[in-house]
Design a protein around this motif. Structure first.
Motif, mmCIF file in Angstrom:
data_model
loop_
_atom_site.group_PDB
_atom_site.id
_atom_site.type_symbol
_atom_site.label_atom_id
_atom_site.label_comp_id
_atom_site.label_asym_id
_atom_site.label_seq_id
_atom_site.Cartn_x
_atom_site.Cartn_y
_atom_site.Cartn_z
ATOM 1 N N ASN A 38 0.819 -1.220 0.000
ATOM 2 C CA ASN A 38 0.000 0.000 0.000
ATOM 3 C C ASN A 38 0.853 1.271 0.000
ATOM 4 O OD1 ASN A 38 -2.367 -1.524 0.050
ATOM 5 N ND2 ASN A 38 -2.429 -1.556 2.279
ATOM 6 N N VAL A 39 1.899 1.259 -0.785
ATOM 7 C CA VAL A 39 2.813 2.395 -0.900
ATOM 8 C C VAL A 39 2.632 3.047 -2.263
ATOM 9 C CG1 VAL A 39 5.247 3.073 -1.069
ATOM 10 C CG2 VAL A 39 4.498 1.497 0.736
ATOM 11 N N MET A 40 2.416 4.364 -2.284
ATOM 12 C CA MET A 40 2.246 5.109 -3.534
ATOM 13 C C MET A 40 3.596 5.308 -4.204
ATOM 14 S SD MET A 40 -0.068 6.503 -5.446
ATOM 15 C CE MET A 40 0.159 7.272 -7.054
ATOM 16 N N MET A 41 3.689 4.962 -5.481
ATOM 17 C CA MET A 41 4.933 5.069 -6.238
ATOM 18 C C MET A 41 4.727 6.009 -7.420
ATOM 19 S SD MET A 41 7.125 1.768 -7.467
ATOM 20 C CE MET A 41 8.543 1.883 -8.561
ATOM 21 N N ILE A 42 5.562 7.039 -7.520
ATOM 22 C CA ILE A 42 5.501 7.973 -8.647
ATOM 23 C C ILE A 42 6.865 8.020 -9.313
ATOM 24 C CG2 ILE A 42 4.993 10.305 -9.423
ATOM 25 C CD1 ILE A 42 3.282 10.754 -7.047
ATOM 26 N N ALA A 81 -3.358 17.110 -8.378
ATOM 27 C CA ALA A 81 -2.570 17.251 -9.606
ATOM 28 C C ALA A 81 -3.389 17.765 -10.777
ATOM 29 C CB ALA A 81 -1.945 15.902 -9.982
ATOM 30 N N SER A 82 -4.662 17.415 -10.816
ATOM 31 C CA SER A 82 -5.449 17.759 -12.005
ATOM 32 C C SER A 82 -6.908 18.049 -11.689
ATOM 33 C CB SER A 82 -5.375 16.596 -13.019
ATOM 34 O OG SER A 82 -5.692 15.361 -12.411
ATOM 35 N N ASN A 118 -4.096 -0.898 -8.289
ATOM 36 C CA ASN A 118 -5.029 -0.368 -7.274
ATOM 37 C C ASN A 118 -4.834 1.128 -7.018
ATOM 38 O OD1 ASN A 118 -6.153 -2.969 -6.826
ATOM 39 N ND2 ASN A 118 -4.499 -3.458 -5.391
ATOM 40 N N GLY A 119 -4.356 1.845 -8.027
ATOM 41 C CA GLY A 119 -4.186 3.292 -7.891
ATOM 42 C C GLY A 119 -2.880 3.721 -7.265
ATOM 43 N N PHE A 120 -1.999 2.777 -6.900
ATOM 44 C CA PHE A 120 -0.747 3.124 -6.215
ATOM 45 C C PHE A 120 0.388 3.402 -7.207
ATOM 46 C CE2 PHE A 120 -2.985 0.861 -2.799
ATOM 47 C CZ PHE A 120 -2.822 1.763 -1.757
ATOM 48 N N TRP A 121 0.076 3.910 -8.374
ATOM 49 C CA TRP A 121 1.094 4.172 -9.402
ATOM 50 C C TRP A 121 0.752 5.428 -10.182
ATOM 51 C CZ3 TRP A 121 5.647 3.623 -11.679
ATOM 52 C CH2 TRP A 121 5.784 3.944 -13.035
ATOM 53 N N ALA A 122 1.768 6.240 -10.450
ATOM 54 C CA ALA A 122 1.638 7.390 -11.342
ATOM 55 C C ALA A 122 3.033 7.738 -11.845
ATOM 56 C CB ALA A 122 1.015 8.581 -10.629
ATOM 57 N N SER A 173 -4.859 14.763 2.224
ATOM 58 C CA SER A 173 -5.584 13.649 2.842
ATOM 59 C C SER A 173 -5.633 13.751 4.356
ATOM 60 C CB SER A 173 -4.937 12.318 2.452
ATOM 61 O OG SER A 173 -3.696 12.142 3.127
ATOM 62 N N GLY A 174 -4.717 14.548 4.918
ATOM 63 C CA GLY A 174 -4.653 14.665 6.373
ATOM 64 C C GLY A 174 -4.043 13.454 7.043
ATOM 65 N N THR A 175 -3.394 12.586 6.270
ATOM 66 C CA THR A 175 -2.786 11.377 6.827
ATOM 67 C C THR A 175 -1.513 11.048 6.076
ATOM 68 O OG1 THR A 175 -3.127 9.009 7.207
ATOM 69 C CG2 THR A 175 -4.252 9.960 5.323
ATOM 70 N N ASN A 176 -0.501 10.568 6.787
ATOM 71 C CA ASN A 176 0.799 10.281 6.186
ATOM 72 C C ASN A 176 0.895 8.824 5.746
ATOM 73 O OD1 ASN A 176 1.657 12.922 6.732
ATOM 74 N ND2 ASN A 176 2.292 12.351 8.803
ATOM 75 N N THR A 177 -0.062 8.373 4.983
ATOM 76 C CA THR A 177 -0.095 6.979 4.542
ATOM 77 C C THR A 177 -0.180 6.872 3.032
ATOM 78 O OG1 THR A 177 -2.515 6.820 4.592
ATOM 79 C CG2 THR A 177 -1.341 6.368 6.656
ATOM 80 N N GLY A 178 0.217 5.717 2.530
ATOM 81 C CA GLY A 178 0.112 5.478 1.104
ATOM 82 C C GLY A 178 -1.317 5.524 0.617
ATOM 83 N N GLU A 179 -2.228 5.012 1.406
ATOM 84 C CA GLU A 179 -3.643 5.032 1.045
ATOM 85 C C GLU A 179 -4.147 6.464 0.936
ATOM 86 O OE1 GLU A 179 -7.180 3.216 -0.073
ATOM 87 O OE2 GLU A 179 -5.397 2.113 0.560
ATOM 88 N N GLY A 180 -3.754 7.299 1.889
ATOM 89 C CA GLY A 180 -4.168 8.699 1.852
ATOM 90 C C GLY A 180 -3.627 9.426 0.642
ATOM 91 N N ILE A 181 -2.340 9.179 0.330
ATOM 92 C CA ILE A 181 -1.734 9.804 -0.850
ATOM 93 C C ILE A 181 -2.460 9.363 -2.112
ATOM 94 C CG2 ILE A 181 0.355 9.925 -2.256
ATOM 95 C CD1 ILE A 181 1.970 9.635 0.362
ATOM 96 N N LYS A 182 -2.693 8.072 -2.237
ATOM 97 C CA LYS A 182 -3.376 7.533 -3.417
ATOM 98 C C LYS A 182 -4.742 8.190 -3.621
ATOM 99 C CE LYS A 182 -6.008 3.984 -3.227
ATOM 100 N NZ LYS A 182 -6.627 2.637 -3.128
ATOM 101 N N ASN A 183 -5.466 8.378 -2.546
ATOM 102 C CA ASN A 183 -6.827 8.910 -2.643
ATOM 103 C C ASN A 183 -6.880 10.366 -3.076
ATOM 104 O OD1 ASN A 183 -7.877 6.444 -1.875
ATOM 105 N ND2 ASN A 183 -8.033 6.991 0.289
#
Length: 438
Positions: A140-144, A371-372, A163-167, A355-365
């Motif tokens: 559950n880590v966001m990767m850009i 960004a857009s 699952n949205g964890f990529w950009a 997101s108000g949270t320092n998590t991969g899920e929060g970043i993904k959401n």
């Protein structure tokens, strides 16, 4: 060796590698791994946002990778100077993927499972990102990525594999291949051959280029017998001979620097490249590459006159970043994908704040929204943070472009056309839009 022993060995190896190569120009915040192994997505939340940087500091793409961790650290330092994320400083943990999928997998495993990062900036090589991404998604880590441009990521994203964890902040090779085809058409080339590195990046780029160029009426001389070289090869004489056979107007060469320079040296020494324009890509947009390729007896680069494409960057945000970069990097040149690295790191932090949270899920959401989305357009990351803290929405405009991320994690861009000068230096001479193919 058992799997558990292998994992321990790799973690120790990467830890040693971090101690010897991980220090960046702007310094890092020391981080202590947490003991929370049950829920990797929540560990970063309580101790402040922790990000990872995964770049090719060594290996085949090191000539481009050197400045990437510096740009990522500059972004973190900039945000920390204006209050950090969610009220706490951001930590950046750097790893060298060695331009190797095995080393990259070990490094991302350390970042996600030991360091407990919420997001990762990287990698650059598509082959490394392909290997590392499965580990990031599983945790559950966001990767850009600022530069993994293979179309394979778009295909996999469409299938829902990430699952949205990529950009990524650089447009996929679907577009760059079409831009290189547009450049070939613009130059009036009718008969073109191809040679590519035999991995996801090279083969996918080849397919898109061939499709776009032939759709526009061009002829690919070796379409039925494509030349693809082994990334681990040490001699490439036969591949060079095959690629430059039958007197092409140009050779579209999709290469990595170290191995690609060997191939072009081989073509030159065999007298095959005379009168043939070499068409190159972003993977070798570096003067280190032209130095590796070598010079003639009179000191002229053997690549003089070669043309290439690279994702372009322009606008107010680039001007602001350029000023900051010159001030903080002791006058270092802004090399390829440095603006894209800055943007990728900034996006991770802005999304975490939103997101108000320092998590991969929060970043993904929140990544696509900041960004857009329909919020206030901002080019200054600190201004973006200030608005987000007030509960307002933003639309970040990056140094690498508008970074409007679509549902597959992709952005679309304009491409700079670059040329190799007789002395081996590079210059931007034009811009080109992708040549859309069916």
């Amino acid at each position: 060796m058992k799997n558990s022993q292998i994992k321990i060995f790799l973690s120790l190896l990467i830890s040693i590698n971090w101690l010897t190569t991980g220090c960046g120009l702007f310094g890092t915040t020391e981080d202590t791994p947490t003991n929370n192994t049950e829920n990797p997505d929540t560990s970063s939340d309580s101790e402040g946002l922790k990000l990872g940087a995964l770049f090719p500091i060594t290996g085949d793409l090191s000539s481009i990778g050197q400045n990437m961790p510096i740009a990522a650290q500059l972004a973190v330092d900039t945000i920390n100077a204006c209050g950090g994320v969610n009220g706490k400083p951001v930590t950046l943990v750097k790893e060298d993927d060695q331009t190797d999928p095995v080393a990259g997998t070990a490094a991302i495993t350390k970042l996600t499972e030991v360091d407990k990062v919420a997001g990762v900036v990287g990698s650059f090589a598509s082959s490394v990102s392909t290997a590392a991404l499965d580990v990031a998604v599983r945790n559950n880590v966001m990767m850009i990525s600022p530069g993994s441009t293979s179309p394979i990521f778009t295909d996999r994203a469409k299938k829902g594999e990430f699952n949205g964890f990529w950009a990524r902040t650089a447009p996929p090779d679907t577009y760059q291949a079409q831009a290189l085809a547009a450049l070939a058409e613009k130059q009036g080339f009718k008969n073109v051959s191809t040679v590519v590195i035999n991995n996801d990046y090279g083969v996918a780029f080849e397919g898109q280029f061939v499709n776009a160029f032939t759709t526009a009426g061009g002829n690919i001389l070796n379409k039925d017998k494509p030349v693809r070289y082994d990334p681990k090869a040490t001699t490439l004489d036969s591949e060079a001979a095959a690629a430059f056979a039958n007197q092409p107007d140009a050779v579209a060469a999709v290469l990595y620097a170290e191995t690609g320079s060997l191939l072009l040296q081989a073509a030159f020494k065999q007298g095959l490249s005379k009168g043939v324009t070499v068409l190159l890509t972003d993977g070798v947009y570096s003067e280190d590459f032209t130095k590796q390729a070598g010079k003639t007896a009179d000191g002229t680069s053997i690549l003089a006159g070669a043309l290439g494409t690279v994702p372009g960057a322009d606008g107010k945000a680039l001007e602001e970043f350029t000023t900051l970069w010159k001030e903080k990097s002791s006058g270092k040149e802004i090399t390829a994908f440095v603006p894209h690295t800055w943007d990728a790191t900034v996006l991770l932090m802005l999304a975490a704040e939103a997101s108000g949270t320092n998590t991969g899920e929060g970043i993904k959401n929140k990544i696509r929204e900041i960004a857009s989305g329909e919020g206030t357009e901002v080019t200054d990351p600190c201004q973006g943070m200030e608005l987000l803290r007030k509960g307002e929405k933003i639309n970040y405009q990056g140094a690498s472009g508008n970074v409007d991320i679509d549902e597959n994690g992709d952005v679309i861009g304009v491409y700079d056309v670059w040329e190799v000068n007789p002395d081996g230096s590079l210059k931007i001479i034009d811009k080109v839009l992708p040549l859309v193919s069916n």
